[in-house]
Each structure stands twice: as structure tokens, then as C-alpha cells.
Design a protein around this motif. Structure first.
Motif, PDB file in Angstrom:
ATOM      1  N   UNK A  42      24.276  44.742  44.451  1.00  0.00           N
ATOM      2  CA  UNK A  42      25.512  44.491  43.704  1.00  0.00           C
ATOM      3  C   UNK A  42      26.424  43.478  44.396  1.00  0.00           C
ATOM      4  N   UNK A  43      25.900  42.811  45.405  1.00  0.00           N
ATOM      5  CA  UNK A  43      26.722  41.894  46.195  1.00  0.00           C
ATOM      6  C   UNK A  43      27.339  40.774  45.377  1.00  0.00           C
ATOM      7  N   UNK A  44      26.562  40.111  44.559  1.00  0.00           N
ATOM      8  CA  UNK A  44      27.071  38.981  43.783  1.00  0.00           C
ATOM      9  C   UNK A  44      28.071  39.450  42.731  1.00  0.00           C
ATOM     10  N   UNK A  45      27.808  40.604  42.159  1.00  0.00           N
ATOM     11  CA  UNK A  45      28.727  41.150  41.154  1.00  0.00           C
ATOM     12  C   UNK A  45      30.085  41.466  41.768  1.00  0.00           C
ATOM     13  N   UNK A  46      30.072  42.095  42.956  1.00  0.00           N
ATOM     14  CA  UNK A  46      31.324  42.444  43.625  1.00  0.00           C
ATOM     15  C   UNK A  46      32.058  41.197  44.093  1.00  0.00           C
ATOM     16  N   UNK A  53      38.401  39.977  47.790  1.00  0.00           N
ATOM     17  CA  UNK A  53      38.533  39.403  49.128  1.00  0.00           C
ATOM     18  C   UNK A  53      37.122  39.249  49.681  1.00  0.00           C
ATOM     19  N   UNK A  54      36.574  38.045  49.572  1.00  0.00           N
ATOM     20  CA  UNK A  54      35.187  37.806  49.966  1.00  0.00           C
ATOM     21  C   UNK A  54      34.952  38.127  51.442  1.00  0.00           C
ATOM     22  N   UNK A  55      35.950  37.868  52.265  1.00  0.00           N
ATOM     23  CA  UNK A  55      35.805  38.093  53.691  1.00  0.00           C
ATOM     24  C   UNK A  55      35.760  39.584  54.004  1.00  0.00           C
ATOM     25  N   UNK A  56      36.701  40.341  53.486  1.00  0.00           N
ATOM     26  CA  UNK A  56      36.736  41.775  53.731  1.00  0.00           C
ATOM     27  C   UNK A  56      35.510  42.463  53.125  1.00  0.00           C
ATOM     28  N   UNK A  57      35.090  42.000  51.958  1.00  0.00           N
ATOM     29  CA  UNK A  57      33.906  42.575  51.323  1.00  0.00           C
ATOM     30  C   UNK A  57      32.648  42.379  52.146  1.00  0.00           C
TER      31      UNK A  57
END
Length: 245
Positions: A42-46, A53-57
Motif C-alpha cells: 500500500x506504499x504508493x497509495x499512502x 508527509x512522504x518523509x514521516x511515512x
């Protein structure tokens, strides 16, 4: 007996305890495995969600890695309170301050190395599955977050180690910390508002955010976690210094 000799003996002691050393490896393996699994599914979806926040994710799995870090710090100290282990250690190193400093130095150094490896692998490995939404080490705040993630895991391990020196039980410490970090911190955060940012985990994880949230900055937040850790370390030192072996 000099400090480096005692530190070396503590390293040998920790390495010989399979359960303690395995928790250190678990911090690396489990955190990286969860990162790869989440990113691949689910990485791309999130990452593509509005306002994400791409960094925190990218460091989501550190929520699980910190449990292994706490387990390492707690079990490394609790092993001294089983049977006559502490009495034997203090017979070999009568200076309690030197013994405690060497023990915590060894725990901290191992947790720092493992934490830095974990943080780097989590960031780099997770981005491999994100395609056009992936970010690199040149992304604003990325290098700071990688370094901060390693420091965060190290401080969490030392925080647990200090509490274990004070309470003399890894089971008790982990029974307090794990529910607190996974449940209570979020509940308190929803109720207490800005005060919650001064909790150990909330403050420390600010280093992983791309943009400042609240009144604390990334490094200031990590500094708050450092103060929590220092307080636990001092309390642990006092109990080791004053209690009977």
C-alpha cells in the motif's frame, strides 16, 4: 581497571546473552521487513494521499522497531538482576559508577550502530517500491530524518535501560512502555493537545517529519527525548549506587 577494559567486558557479556543480542538484530530485521511489506502493498497509495508527509511515512515501521530497541535496552540491564549476576559484576568492578557507565556506554553504542543501519535501510528500501512518488536522500529533511531515526532508536533503548536499572525488571518496564507508546501516547495526544508533544515518543519522532509541527522543531524534539533519557539514566544510576546487590 580502566574504562575501556570494563566496556570490552560488557560487550562480551552482552554478546554472549543470546536473548539480548537477538533483540538487537530484531530491531533491524523486523523494521526493515515491515517497511518492505507495507511499501510493496500500500506504499504508493499512502504516499499519493492528499497532504501526506512522504518523509514521516517512510519511517512508519520505526513504531515497531522501537519495541525491539526497548527490549534490547531492558533485557541488557535486567540480566544483571537475575540470580547473583550483579554481585558477580560488582565483585569484578567494585566501582559502581564505572560499572554503570560501561554498561550504558555499551548498550548505547550497540543501539546507535543498529539504529543507524535500521534507519538507512528503512528509508532506502521503502522507496524502491514507490515509483514516481519515491523520494531520495537529497529530498528536504531526508538526511536529517535518517540520522535522527538512528538517534531516536538509540535514545529509546537507553531510556528503557535506565528505567530497568531503576525497577530491576525488564518485564515491568516493557509492560509500562509498550502500552504507553502504542496506546496511551495517542490517547493523551488527542486529549492534551500541544502538551503531548513533550511525551518521549512524540517529541523524538518530530525529527522524522518534513515540516515543523507545534512549538518544537525536529532537533528540539529530539532534545526533549534526550532529557527524558538522561532523567531515566540518572535515576537508574542512583538506584544501582544505593541499593544492595
Amino acid at each position: 581497571m580502566n574504562t575501556m577494559t570494563v566496556v570490552h567486558s560488557e560487550w562480551l557479556k552482552i554478546r554472549s546473552l543470546r536473548g539480548v543480542f537477538s533483540s538487537l538484530w530484531s530491531m533491524v530485521l523486523v523494521t526493515v521487513a515491515i517497511t518492505l511489506l507495507v511499501s510493496a502493498t500500500i506504499g504508493r497509495q499512502e504516499a499519493g494521499a492528499p497532504g501526506a508527509d512522504l518523509l514521516f511515512g517512510a519511517f512508519y515501521a520505526l513504531n515497531f522497531g522501537q519495541i525491539a530497541a526497548m527490549a534490547f535496552g531492558a533485557t541488557a540491564l535486567s540480566s544483571e538482576f537475575l540470580g547473583e549476576a550483579l554481585r558477580t559484576s560488582l565483585t569484578a568492578v567494585p566501582r559502581r559508577g564505572l560499572f554503570y557507565c560501561a554498561k550504558m556506554t555499551t548498550v548505547g553504542a550497540l543501539a546507535l550502530v543498529a539504529g543507524m543501519i535500521t534507519s538507512l535501510l528503512v528509508f532506502v528500501g521503502g522507496q524502491l517500491f514507490l515509483g514516481d512518488v519515491a523520494i531520495g536522500l537529497t529530498h528536504p529533511g531526508a538526511l536529517r530524518a535518517v540520522l535522527g531515526g538512528g538517534l531516536y532508536l538509540c535514545l529509546i533503548a537507553l531510556f528503557a535501560a535506565g528505567l530497568t536499572a531503576m525497577l530491576r525488571s525488564a518485564v515491568v518496564v516493557l509492560s509500562i512502555l509498550i502500552p504507553f507508546l502504542l496506546v496511551v501516547s495517542f490517547v493523551v495526544g488527542d486529549v492534551a493537545g500541544g502538551v503531548a508533544q513533550y511525551l518521549p515518543d512524540r517529541a523524538g519522532q518530530l525529527i522524522l517529519h518534513q515540516h515543523q509541527e507545534g512549538s518544537l522543531g525536529p532537533w528540539t524534539g529530539l532534545g526533549v527525548l534526550f532529557l527524558w533519557t538522561a532523567a531515566a539514566q540518572l535515576a537508574g544510576w542512583w538506584m544501582v549506587r544505593t541499593r544492595d546487590a
